[in-house]
Design a protein around this motif. Structure first.
Motif, PDB file in Angstrom:
ATOM      1  N   LYS A  69       3.380 -55.705 -44.711  1.00  0.00           N
ATOM      2  CA  LYS A  69       3.715 -57.120 -44.555  1.00  0.00           C
ATOM      3  C   LYS A  69       2.965 -57.753 -43.393  1.00  0.00           C
ATOM      4  O   LYS A  69       2.598 -58.931 -43.431  1.00  0.00           O
ATOM      5  N   ALA A  70       2.755 -56.972 -42.337  1.00  0.00           N
ATOM      6  CA  ALA A  70       2.055 -57.488 -41.156  1.00  0.00           C
ATOM      7  C   ALA A  70       0.542 -57.467 -41.315  1.00  0.00           C
ATOM      8  O   ALA A  70      -0.179 -57.978 -40.452  1.00  0.00           O
ATOM      9  N   GLY A  71       0.042 -56.874 -42.407  1.00  0.00           N
ATOM     10  CA  GLY A  71      -1.402 -56.782 -42.607  1.00  0.00           C
ATOM     11  C   GLY A  71      -2.048 -55.734 -41.741  1.00  0.00           C
ATOM     12  O   GLY A  71      -3.230 -55.865 -41.362  1.00  0.00           O
ATOM     13  N   LEU A  72      -1.293 -54.677 -41.425  1.00  0.00           N
ATOM     14  CA  LEU A  72      -1.825 -53.589 -40.589  1.00  0.00           C
ATOM     15  C   LEU A  72      -2.125 -52.372 -41.454  1.00  0.00           C
ATOM     16  O   LEU A  72      -1.406 -52.103 -42.432  1.00  0.00           O
ATOM     17  N   PRO A  73      -3.188 -51.658 -41.077  1.00  0.00           N
ATOM     18  CA  PRO A  73      -4.136 -51.969 -39.996  1.00  0.00           C
ATOM     19  C   PRO A  73      -5.127 -53.046 -40.447  1.00  0.00           C
ATOM     20  O   PRO A  73      -5.359 -53.217 -41.637  1.00  0.00           O
TER      21      PRO A  73
ATOM     22  N   ALA B 299      -5.030 -58.541 -36.041  1.00  0.00           N
ATOM     23  CA  ALA B 299      -4.758 -58.518 -34.613  1.00  0.00           C
ATOM     24  C   ALA B 299      -3.251 -58.624 -34.406  1.00  0.00           C
ATOM     25  O   ALA B 299      -2.534 -59.102 -35.284  1.00  0.00           O
ATOM     26  N   PRO B 300      -2.755 -58.186 -33.238  1.00  0.00           N
ATOM     27  CA  PRO B 300      -1.301 -58.231 -33.003  1.00  0.00           C
ATOM     28  C   PRO B 300      -0.696 -59.619 -33.227  1.00  0.00           C
ATOM     29  O   PRO B 300       0.376 -59.741 -33.820  1.00  0.00           O
ATOM     30  N   GLY B 301      -1.368 -60.665 -32.770  1.00  0.00           N
ATOM     31  CA  GLY B 301      -0.845 -62.013 -32.952  1.00  0.00           C
ATOM     32  C   GLY B 301      -0.736 -62.393 -34.413  1.00  0.00           C
ATOM     33  O   GLY B 301       0.276 -62.960 -34.845  1.00  0.00           O
ATOM     34  N   ALA B 302      -1.781 -62.073 -35.187  1.00  0.00           N
ATOM     35  CA  ALA B 302      -1.751 -62.392 -36.619  1.00  0.00           C
ATOM     36  C   ALA B 302      -0.697 -61.561 -37.342  1.00  0.00           C
ATOM     37  O   ALA B 302      -0.030 -62.047 -38.261  1.00  0.00           O
ATOM     38  N   ALA B 303      -0.538 -60.302 -36.910  1.00  0.00           N
ATOM     39  CA  ALA B 303       0.475 -59.450 -37.537  1.00  0.00           C
ATOM     40  C   ALA B 303       1.866 -60.005 -37.304  1.00  0.00           C
ATOM     41  O   ALA B 303       2.692 -60.067 -38.223  1.00  0.00           O
ATOM     42  N   LEU B 304       2.147 -60.444 -36.071  1.00  0.00           N
ATOM     43  CA  LEU B 304       3.449 -61.029 -35.773  1.00  0.00           C
ATOM     44  C   LEU B 304       3.674 -62.316 -36.550  1.00  0.00           C
ATOM     45  O   LEU B 304       4.786 -62.620 -36.989  1.00  0.00           O
ATOM     46  N   GLN B 305       2.594 -63.093 -36.719  1.00  0.00           N
ATOM     47  CA  GLN B 305       2.716 -64.341 -37.472  1.00  0.00           C
ATOM     48  C   GLN B 305       3.079 -64.062 -38.927  1.00  0.00           C
ATOM     49  O   GLN B 305       3.914 -64.749 -39.525  1.00  0.00           O
ATOM     50  N   ARG B 306       2.446 -63.035 -39.504  1.00  0.00           N
ATOM     51  CA  ARG B 306       2.775 -62.673 -40.883  1.00  0.00           C
ATOM     52  C   ARG B 306       4.218 -62.177 -40.993  1.00  0.00           C
ATOM     53  O   ARG B 306       4.926 -62.518 -41.948  1.00  0.00           O
ATOM     54  N   LEU B 307       4.654 -61.385 -40.017  1.00  0.00           N
ATOM     55  CA  LEU B 307       6.043 -60.922 -40.049  1.00  0.00           C
ATOM     56  C   LEU B 307       7.015 -62.084 -39.907  1.00  0.00           C
ATOM     57  O   LEU B 307       8.116 -62.068 -40.478  1.00  0.00           O
ATOM     58  N   GLY B 308       6.615 -63.109 -39.155  1.00  0.00           N
ATOM     59  CA  GLY B 308       7.457 -64.278 -39.002  1.00  0.00           C
ATOM     60  C   GLY B 308       7.645 -65.059 -40.286  1.00  0.00           C
ATOM     61  O   GLY B 308       8.613 -65.812 -40.434  1.00  0.00           O
ATOM     62  N   SER B 309       6.696 -64.890 -41.233  1.00  0.00           N
ATOM     63  CA  SER B 309       6.799 -65.604 -42.503  1.00  0.00           C
ATOM     64  C   SER B 309       7.557 -64.806 -43.572  1.00  0.00           C
ATOM     65  O   SER B 309       7.738 -65.288 -44.683  1.00  0.00           O
TER      66      SER B 309
ATOM     67  N   ARG C 104      10.518 -63.474 -45.680  1.00  0.00           N
ATOM     68  CA  ARG C 104      11.778 -64.116 -46.052  1.00  0.00           C
ATOM     69  C   ARG C 104      12.970 -63.382 -45.439  1.00  0.00           C
ATOM     70  O   ARG C 104      12.950 -62.156 -45.294  1.00  0.00           O
ATOM     71  N   PRO C 105      14.032 -64.134 -45.081  1.00  0.00           N
ATOM     72  CA  PRO C 105      15.234 -63.484 -44.521  1.00  0.00           C
ATOM     73  C   PRO C 105      15.808 -62.404 -45.436  1.00  0.00           C
ATOM     74  O   PRO C 105      16.322 -61.388 -44.954  1.00  0.00           O
ATOM     75  N   ALA C 106      15.737 -62.617 -46.767  1.00  0.00           N
ATOM     76  CA  ALA C 106      16.263 -61.611 -47.684  1.00  0.00           C
ATOM     77  C   ALA C 106      15.531 -60.287 -47.530  1.00  0.00           C
ATOM     78  O   ALA C 106      16.130 -59.210 -47.640  1.00  0.00           O
ATOM     79  N   SER C 107      14.223 -60.355 -47.268  1.00  0.00           N
ATOM     80  CA  SER C 107      13.452 -59.120 -47.069  1.00  0.00           C
ATOM     81  C   SER C 107      13.842 -58.431 -45.769  1.00  0.00           C
ATOM     82  O   SER C 107      13.867 -57.199 -45.692  1.00  0.00           O
ATOM     83  N   TRP C 108      14.155 -59.235 -44.746  1.00  0.00           N
ATOM     84  CA  TRP C 108      14.642 -58.619 -43.506  1.00  0.00           C
ATOM     85  C   TRP C 108      15.985 -57.952 -43.729  1.00  0.00           C
ATOM     86  O   TRP C 108      16.298 -56.919 -43.116  1.00  0.00           O
TER      87      TRP C 108
ATOM     88  N   PHE D  64      23.267 -64.415 -47.502  1.00  0.00           N
ATOM     89  CA  PHE D  64      23.238 -65.795 -47.030  1.00  0.00           C
ATOM     90  C   PHE D  64      21.824 -66.340 -46.874  1.00  0.00           C
ATOM     91  O   PHE D  64      21.641 -67.457 -46.392  1.00  0.00           O
ATOM     92  N   ALA D  65      20.825 -65.547 -47.265  1.00  0.00           N
ATOM     93  CA  ALA D  65      19.437 -66.007 -47.181  1.00  0.00           C
ATOM     94  C   ALA D  65      19.146 -67.046 -48.264  1.00  0.00           C
ATOM     95  O   ALA D  65      19.744 -67.003 -49.344  1.00  0.00           O
ATOM     96  N   PRO D  66      18.256 -67.991 -47.999  1.00  0.00           N
ATOM     97  CA  PRO D  66      17.896 -68.977 -49.030  1.00  0.00           C
ATOM     98  C   PRO D  66      17.310 -68.285 -50.251  1.00  0.00           C
ATOM     99  O   PRO D  66      16.643 -67.244 -50.150  1.00  0.00           O
ATOM    100  N   LEU D  67      17.583 -68.839 -51.413  1.00  0.00           N
ATOM    101  CA  LEU D  67      17.052 -68.278 -52.645  1.00  0.00           C
ATOM    102  C   LEU D  67      15.554 -68.466 -52.702  1.00  0.00           C
ATOM    103  O   LEU D  67      14.999 -69.451 -52.208  1.00  0.00           O
ATOM    104  N   ARG D  68      14.880 -67.494 -53.328  1.00  0.00           N
ATOM    105  CA  ARG D  68      13.435 -67.593 -53.532  1.00  0.00           C
ATOM    106  C   ARG D  68      13.140 -68.779 -54.449  1.00  0.00           C
ATOM    107  O   ARG D  68      13.832 -68.998 -55.439  1.00  0.00           O
ATOM    108  N   ARG D  69      12.090 -69.531 -54.119  1.00  0.00           N
ATOM    109  CA  ARG D  69      11.689 -70.634 -54.987  1.00  0.00           C
ATOM    110  C   ARG D  69      11.210 -70.098 -56.323  1.00  0.00           C
ATOM    111  O   ARG D  69      10.462 -69.134 -56.389  1.00  0.00           O
TER     112      ARG D  69
END
Length: 659
Positions: free
Chosen positions: A471-475, A478-488, A490-494, A639-644
């Motif tokens: 999900k983070a695109g590793l390897p 870069a760390p910043g881009a990986a964190l950005q991808r993880l930030g996107s 979905r809550p249901a996946s978390w 309680f996560a939003p439904l997938r579009r």
């Protein structure tokens, strides 16, 4: 108006409301007004049952002995918290709690998003029938509002509650478990509605997913609370004994877990629809079967609510009516659901099918072990016992196979085997997990069970880490881009990440605390000691104390490590005069990530000496923490939003943001 009459009147009003809900939902009339009427009736039914439950709880709080139920299950000297929780610590009160949760889910279904009015109406009708059946069962056989008989002696105090149930864990265990059991009724009702219309697809999956996740998470938490209560209250040093009533809660959990993954596939790919329909019926049917087990008297357990075969027959009829009716409808209409798009066996869908087959085998294993002794006794008069050796022998290899399949499913794409990018990480996880578990088992001198438990935990954890890396695109990122991808993500996946991580920790804790526990028993007097895992436990003296409604005898023990006192423990024995029952209260203290567990008992002719049992349970807190994480992940996803929904132009398996 008397409490008895008012409570009975409210339950009678609930019967009328549930009848209206059933008629409005099931008559062949396609009208928005009928849907609205069914929704209004569901809310009226819920409010009537809520009022009845509130009246019963108030009667318990006030020790109102005009109700026979309060007289039989409460006492004026009981602490207020146990007076309140005593409301559901008996057959009649717990059945009213079951009804309250059933009606609450019925009311929630009226406001469920994303469902066509016609299917919502039919689902409310089915839920109304369920509620009506249990209301009739309650009023005809198990009413908590029966008055104290006029020809009995005037009551001064009640008979009291079973001392084992006067416990904080039992204050929240039954309600949580009931939310799980009864929550599956909403999934069942929506599934019956979908079968009637022949439209079980993405819209159905989006509607039932929050109900299913919430019920599954509550059931997980309820089972965990029950294990925790058994661990510290029953005094035998364990948390799971494969008791028939424990199995009654595990069976719907297994079915609901398999269903949960099927629903995810239907929502993403609109395949495995017959699987979903069958599992929805099985999951709720297993819940009804559990209600029958704990109330019929066919099994003996500390968890059982009643021992009444006549009432058990009524419950068996309800179970047969709805479970059997569901399967008859499935046999008639299930063929219309077999329009699945093709997918390769080596795909995420294929992994989920394999995992569901493994869940089905484990479910059948537990079912067989639970009911086979009863079948043998009824058919031949032979009494047999099926205990932990059978279950452990069957469950451990299945858990390892499930873990390997789970890790595989987390890495491989939907629909097809992809470009093979999953092969190397999966080989590393599988090989590393199996080898790492072997080394760990060898170093710790563990058994085959230890190896399978460690391997399962490592494989699941490895799959979760590899999935997060993907999900983070590793390897590569870069760390910043990986964190950005993880930030996107979905809550249901978390939620799934939390639950899978918790499952790995649960398996690790259960394996370590069971296989590597230390146990010692001794008869010692004041000034004498016993040793366990580098700890010395010295018996010092006996103390007497009393609580509000019990008399207690405590033993004081000093725990030393390397000659230094580190803890003082007070295991005790309590006597409850009102119930004329005694209990053993263990003393537990944290020892690293595990526990030191101490119980003491008197013995005939021993004088000042005590029979002492000491256990060390390594990583037991990892087990409890893992259970909480599994349930937390379910609640987050619920309680996560439904997938579009994908547009018509988008392929069902198209990849977007990391999921």
């Amino acid at each position: 108006m008397s409490v008895s009459l008012l409570g009975t009147l409210l339950l009678s009003l609930a019967i009328l409301a549930s009848l209206g809900m059933s008629v409005a939902g099931l008559v062949p009339a396609r009208s928005p007004r009928m849907t609205a009427l069914a929704g209004t009736a569901s809310m009226a039914c819920f409010l009537a049952i809520l009022g009845a439950f509130g009246i019963l709880m108030s009667a318990y709080a006030a020790t109102d002995l005009s109700l026979l139920n309060v007289y039989l299950n409460s006492h004026s000297l009981k602490p207020l918290v146990y007076k309140l929780t005593g409301t559901w610590a008996n057959h009649e009160g717990s059945l009213l709690l079951w009804l309250l949760v059933l009606a609450a889910f019925g009311a929630a279904m009226a406001f469920a998003p994303g469902k066509k009015d016609e299917e919502r109406r039919i689902a409310l009708g089915v839920q109304g029938l369920l509620t009506l059946s249990f209301l009739l069962f309650t009023l005809l056989t198990s009413s908590p509002f029966v008055s104290y008989p006029a020809n009995w002696p005037t009551p001064i105090d009640g008979q009291g509650l079973n001392p084992l149930l006067q416990d904080p864990g039992l204050a929240i265990h039954p309600p949580t478990l009931y939310v799980g059991y009864v929550g599956l009724s909403a999934v069942f009702s929506f599934t019956i509605a979908a079968l009637v219309r022949g439209e079980l697809g993405r819209a159905w999956a989006r509607t039932v997913r929050p109900f299913l996740l919430f019920a599954w998470a509550a059931l997980t938490l309820g089972i965990g609370l029950g294990a925790w209560w058994a661990y510290y209250e029953l005094g035998w040093g364990g948390f799971w004994f494969w008791d028939p009533v424990e199995n009654a809660s595990l069976m719907p959990w297994l079915a609901a877990t398999a269903l949960l993954h099927c629903v995810m596939v239907v929502e993403r790919r609109e395949v495995l629809k017959p699987w979903c329909a069958a599992l929805a019926i099985i999951a709720f049917g297993a819940s009804l079967l559990g209600a029958f087990l704990v109330r019929s008297g066919i099994v003996t357990s500390v968890h059982a609510f009643a021992n009444d075969p006549e009432r058990g027959v009524f419950l068996l009829l309800i179970s047969a009516l709805f479970t059997g009716g569901g399967f008859i409808l499935f046999a008639m209409r299930g063929g219309a659901l077999v329009k699945d798009a093709a997918f390769e066996p080596v795909s995420r869908e294929g992994a989920l099918v394999l995992n569901n087959l493994l869940f089905a085998v484990l479910l059948f294993t537990v079912f067989l072990g639970t009911f086979w002794p009863t079948v043998m006794e009824v058919s031949s008069g032979t009494r047999i016992s099926v205990g932990p050796p059978y279950y452990n022998l069957m469950a451990a290899p299945l858990a390892l196979a499930m873990a390997a399949t789970l890790a595989f499913g987390l890495l491989i794409p939907w629909k097809k085997r992809g470009r093979g990018a999953w092969k190397k990480p999966y080989a590393i996880i599988l090989g590393g997990g199996l080898l790492g578990a072997l080394v760990l088992t060898f170093v710790l001198k563990g058994s085959a069970y230890a190896y399978m438990g460690f391997a399962a935990a490592i494989l699941i954890l490895g799959g979760v880490i590899a999935d997060l890396a993907r999900k983070a695109g590793l390897p590569g990122n870069a760390p910043g881009a990986a964190l950005q991808r993880l930030g996107s993500v979905r809550p249901a996946s978390w939620g799934a990440v939390l639950s899978h991580t918790g499952l790995a920790l649960l398996l690790l804790g259960a394996t370590a605390s069971s296989v590597f526990q230390a146990e010692t028993r001794a008869v010692i007097g004041p000034g004498e000691s016993l040793s366990i895992r580098g700890l010395t436990i010295e018996y010092e003296t006996r103390l007497a104390t009393r609580g509000r409604n019990y008399i207690a005898e405590m033993d004081r023990f000093k725990v030393r490590k390397d000659g230094r006192a580190i803890e003082t423990l007070y295991p005790s024995r309590r006597y409850y005069p009102a119930a004329d029952q005694a209990t053993t209260e263990v003393a537990i203290v944290r020892h690293g990530l595990g526990n030191l567990y101490l119980a003491s008992a008197n013995g005939q002719g021993l004088g000042d000496k005590r029979i002492v049992r000491a256990y060390v349970h390594p990583l037991i807190h990892v087990l409890w923490g893992g259970t909480i994480l599994v349930a937390l992940g379910g609640f987050v996803a619920a309680f996560a939003p439904l997938r579009r929904e994908p547009s018509r132009a988008q392929a069902p398996g198209a990849q977007g943001a990391p999921a």
